[in-house]
Design an enzyme around this catalytic site. Sequence first.
Site, PDB file in Angstrom:
ATOM      1  N   GLU A 169      13.728 -23.393  20.635  1.00  0.00           N
ATOM      2  CA  GLU A 169      14.245 -22.073  20.259  1.00  0.00           C
ATOM      3  C   GLU A 169      14.633 -21.316  21.522  1.00  0.00           C
ATOM      4  O   GLU A 169      14.039 -21.531  22.582  1.00  0.00           O
ATOM      5  CB  GLU A 169      13.164 -21.277  19.547  1.00  0.00           C
ATOM      6  CG  GLU A 169      12.645 -21.907  18.284  1.00  0.00           C
ATOM      7  CD  GLU A 169      11.612 -21.013  17.615  1.00  0.00           C
ATOM      8  OE1 GLU A 169      11.997 -20.240  16.737  1.00  0.00           O
ATOM      9  OE2 GLU A 169      10.438 -21.079  18.008  1.00  0.00           O
TER      10      GLU A 169
ATOM     11  N   HIS B 160       5.063 -27.229  11.161  1.00  0.00           N
ATOM     12  CA  HIS B 160       6.458 -27.668  11.028  1.00  0.00           C
ATOM     13  C   HIS B 160       6.702 -29.064  11.626  1.00  0.00           C
ATOM     14  O   HIS B 160       7.298 -29.921  10.975  1.00  0.00           O
ATOM     15  CB  HIS B 160       7.400 -26.670  11.704  1.00  0.00           C
ATOM     16  CG  HIS B 160       7.249 -25.265  11.219  1.00  0.00           C
ATOM     17  ND1 HIS B 160       6.961 -24.956   9.914  1.00  0.00           N
ATOM     18  CD2 HIS B 160       7.355 -24.073  11.855  1.00  0.00           C
ATOM     19  CE1 HIS B 160       6.890 -23.641   9.777  1.00  0.00           C
ATOM     20  NE2 HIS B 160       7.120 -23.085  10.944  1.00  0.00           N
TER      21      HIS B 160
ATOM     22  N   LYS C  85       1.972 -19.224   5.869  1.00  0.00           N
ATOM     23  CA  LYS C  85       1.214 -19.485   7.077  1.00  0.00           C
ATOM     24  C   LYS C  85       0.980 -18.181   7.832  1.00  0.00           C
ATOM     25  O   LYS C  85       1.737 -17.242   7.609  1.00  0.00           O
ATOM     26  CB  LYS C  85       1.912 -20.530   7.941  1.00  0.00           C
ATOM     27  CG  LYS C  85       3.200 -20.041   8.604  1.00  0.00           C
ATOM     28  CD  LYS C  85       3.808 -21.119   9.433  1.00  0.00           C
ATOM     29  CE  LYS C  85       3.286 -21.093  10.850  1.00  0.00           C
ATOM     30  NZ  LYS C  85       4.255 -20.542  11.811  1.00  0.00           N
TER      31      LYS C  85
ATOM     32  N   ARG D 162       0.820  -1.224   0.000  1.00  0.00           N
ATOM     33  CA  ARG D 162       0.000   0.000   0.000  1.00  0.00           C
ATOM     34  C   ARG D 162       0.843   1.260   0.000  1.00  0.00           C
ATOM     35  O   ARG D 162       0.386   2.319  -0.396  1.00  0.00           O
ATOM     36  CB  ARG D 162      -0.886  -0.015   1.233  1.00  0.00           C
ATOM     37  CG  ARG D 162      -2.220  -0.654   0.948  1.00  0.00           C
ATOM     38  CD  ARG D 162      -3.197  -0.273   1.983  1.00  0.00           C
ATOM     39  NE  ARG D 162      -2.562  -0.414   3.296  1.00  0.00           N
ATOM     40  CZ  ARG D 162      -3.194  -0.784   4.395  1.00  0.00           C
ATOM     41  NH1 ARG D 162      -4.468  -1.033   4.340  1.00  0.00           N
ATOM     42  NH2 ARG D 162      -2.581  -0.876   5.552  1.00  0.00           N
TER      43      ARG D 162
ATOM     44  N   LYS E  14      14.235 -26.687   4.291  1.00  0.00           N
ATOM     45  CA  LYS E  14      15.519 -26.836   4.988  1.00  0.00           C
ATOM     46  C   LYS E  14      16.236 -28.064   4.435  1.00  0.00           C
ATOM     47  O   LYS E  14      15.627 -29.112   4.237  1.00  0.00           O
ATOM     48  CB  LYS E  14      15.293 -27.011   6.507  1.00  0.00           C
ATOM     49  CG  LYS E  14      14.819 -25.731   7.178  1.00  0.00           C
ATOM     50  CD  LYS E  14      14.747 -25.931   8.670  1.00  0.00           C
ATOM     51  CE  LYS E  14      14.033 -24.780   9.355  1.00  0.00           C
ATOM     52  NZ  LYS E  14      14.864 -23.636   9.659  1.00  0.00           N
TER      53      LYS E  14
ATOM     54  N   LYS F 248       9.568 -21.980  22.992  1.00  0.00           N
ATOM     55  CA  LYS F 248      10.371 -20.760  22.892  1.00  0.00           C
ATOM     56  C   LYS F 248      11.071 -20.543  24.219  1.00  0.00           C
ATOM     57  O   LYS F 248      10.657 -21.077  25.244  1.00  0.00           O
ATOM     58  CB  LYS F 248       9.480 -19.576  22.558  1.00  0.00           C
ATOM     59  CG  LYS F 248       8.834 -19.709  21.186  1.00  0.00           C
ATOM     60  CD  LYS F 248       8.535 -18.363  20.574  1.00  0.00           C
ATOM     61  CE  LYS F 248       7.915 -18.515  19.190  1.00  0.00           C
ATOM     62  NZ  LYS F 248       8.879 -18.868  18.156  1.00  0.00           N
TER      63      LYS F 248
ATOM     64  N   ASP G  66       1.274 -22.543  15.992  1.00  0.00           N
ATOM     65  CA  ASP G  66       2.415 -21.902  15.354  1.00  0.00           C
ATOM     66  C   ASP G  66       3.443 -22.920  14.847  1.00  0.00           C
ATOM     67  O   ASP G  66       4.056 -22.716  13.809  1.00  0.00           O
ATOM     68  CB  ASP G  66       3.080 -20.944  16.362  1.00  0.00           C
ATOM     69  CG  ASP G  66       4.202 -20.130  15.744  1.00  0.00           C
ATOM     70  OD1 ASP G  66       3.964 -19.552  14.658  1.00  0.00           O
ATOM     71  OD2 ASP G  66       5.304 -20.078  16.315  1.00  0.00           O
TER      72      ASP G  66
HETATM   73  C1  BG6 Z   1       7.840 -19.813  12.228  1.00  0.00           C
HETATM   74  C2  BG6 Z   1       7.136 -19.559  13.527  1.00  0.00           C
HETATM   75  O1  BG6 Z   1       6.979 -20.461  11.333  1.00  0.00           O
HETATM   76  O2  BG6 Z   1       8.971 -20.644  12.471  1.00  0.00           O
HETATM   77  C3  BG6 Z   1       8.077 -18.891  14.518  1.00  0.00           C
HETATM   78  O3  BG6 Z   1       6.022 -18.703  13.286  1.00  0.00           O
HETATM   79  C4  BG6 Z   1       9.323 -19.723  14.679  1.00  0.00           C
HETATM   80  O4  BG6 Z   1       7.438 -18.701  15.766  1.00  0.00           O
HETATM   81  C5  BG6 Z   1       9.934 -20.052  13.330  1.00  0.00           C
HETATM   82  O5  BG6 Z   1      10.254 -18.971  15.457  1.00  0.00           O
HETATM   83  C6  BG6 Z   1      11.076 -21.041  13.479  1.00  0.00           C
HETATM   84  O6  BG6 Z   1      11.739 -21.163  12.265  1.00  0.00           O
HETATM   85  P1  BG6 Z   1      13.277 -21.546  12.212  1.00  0.00           P
HETATM   86  O7  BG6 Z   1      13.555 -21.688  10.754  1.00  0.00           O
HETATM   87  O8  BG6 Z   1      14.019 -20.412  12.851  1.00  0.00           O
HETATM   88  O9  BG6 Z   1      13.420 -22.811  12.985  1.00  0.00           O
END
Ligand code: BG6
Length: 477
Positions: A211, A235, A143, A46, A177, A326, A230
């Site tokens: 993470e 994943h 996503k 925008r 990956k 996290k 999430d």
């Molecule tokens: C994203 C999530 O899809 O993947 C995040 O929304 C997460 O919360 C991230 O941190 C992790 O991705 P990667 O590649 O850093 O493991």
Amino acid sequence: IPVDLFDLVVFGGTGDLARRKILPALFKRFCSGQMADGARLIGASRRDWSDADYREFVRKSLSEFAGELALDRSLVETFCRCVHYVSVDANGPRGWDELSGLMVADRVRAFYFSVDPGLFSGLSMRLQDHELMNEQSRVVVEKPFGHDLETAQALNAELAQHFDESQIYRIDHYLGKETVQNLMAVRFGNMLFEPLWNAQYIDHIQITVAETVGVDGRGEYYESAGAMRDMVQNHLMQLLCLIAMEPPTFFDPDAVRDEKLKVIRALSNVEPHHIVRGQYTAADGATSYREDVDNPRSRTESFIALKCHLNNWRWAGTPFYLRTGKRMSERDSEITVVFKETPHAIFGQEAGRHNNELTIQLQPDEGITLGVTIKDPGPGGMRLVDVPLDMSFAEALGPSADSPDAYERLIMDVIRGDQTLFMRNDEVEAAWAWTDPIIRGWQARGDAPKPYDSYSAGPDDATMMIRRDGREWRGVI
Ligand code: BG6
């Protein structure tokens, strides 16, 4: 080898994902010679920007996120000449004629929806009204792909009104990956593992994606998602599919996705006592989850551990333990396949019973380790000891082990028209169909997440859950 000539239009081109991932990925592919002369990146959003403004944004994004390659100013400038910008309104007429005017016939067109899913409908309608889609056109969607089964079905139906499924590329960046793709190479490119890859020889499988980061300014989104939506629904589910699926007949998009779908559909319901939800608290100078999302009463989970089963012939009785969180003590993503113990201890009880473990390390360093049992060296008799047969990709392959970022691979696959590493509509819906009752269950019970210290291994209950089965987590403990 350059891919076909293309125009990549990024809606949400001034957003965070574009800045951190899409632009640097395309630049790196440009540097490696994969972008044919004349291929273009067209940013769209925008903001009332010119090409020059957008190029400046691109330069900044590259210097921040494209590493050393971005130090070569002449490369950056040549790349910037492929970059254009149009100011468009997803829900109004502004900019669409201009975008149409920019399009050139006879090349691949990829439209990347790096925007809130609420805008998919407006974008899709306008792409169609302005006849921007041709047989060589694709749309890429990010996503969150829905919030639950119902919203995912509505999104799929919306997209299906405008595009054929073969034109829709739903990104799960985990599939891009390198080591995740390696899972398939290891399983189906070796004779060694597949004959043992079943409940008869495998005790259990663990998947951990830990993470150290918190929710980092994404509080609003994360509050409505939590770790289950999430990370697990997408994943971890994809990792589970690749580790558990039957060998596809070909490495072909639908053959692979058919097999993945069967895995998701075979997932059993998860018992409430097989799920642990956690939420990080302040520790080691770090803020708490509740502070990060500015909600002192939040019940959203930033950690989840669960045990599930697959109701099929291959995996009957083998538990799969999934864990993600996290603010954990280290960044560590790994899959461990724990084989059963040898059936009979021929070296006597004192030598111990041993089992093999195959660890596939995804992050931070990529590699595969096979734990094998050998004789403990020395004259002390036949004592056994476990040692790793280690294969660090960096050591074994040298510079060619440098993995491209997932987005580099995935964007090039979009241009090539290869959907193998993208999720199909039925896969996404099946994953929600499994996730929804779990979430509804803890909502109905009013379960609150267990607190865990920032930079720890998560709540003790997660350790207890696996210990009750006589097992231990591998990786972060
Ligand atoms: C994203 C999530 O899809 O993947 C995040 O929304 C997460 O919360 C991230 O941190 C992790 O991705 P990667 O590649 O850093 O493991």
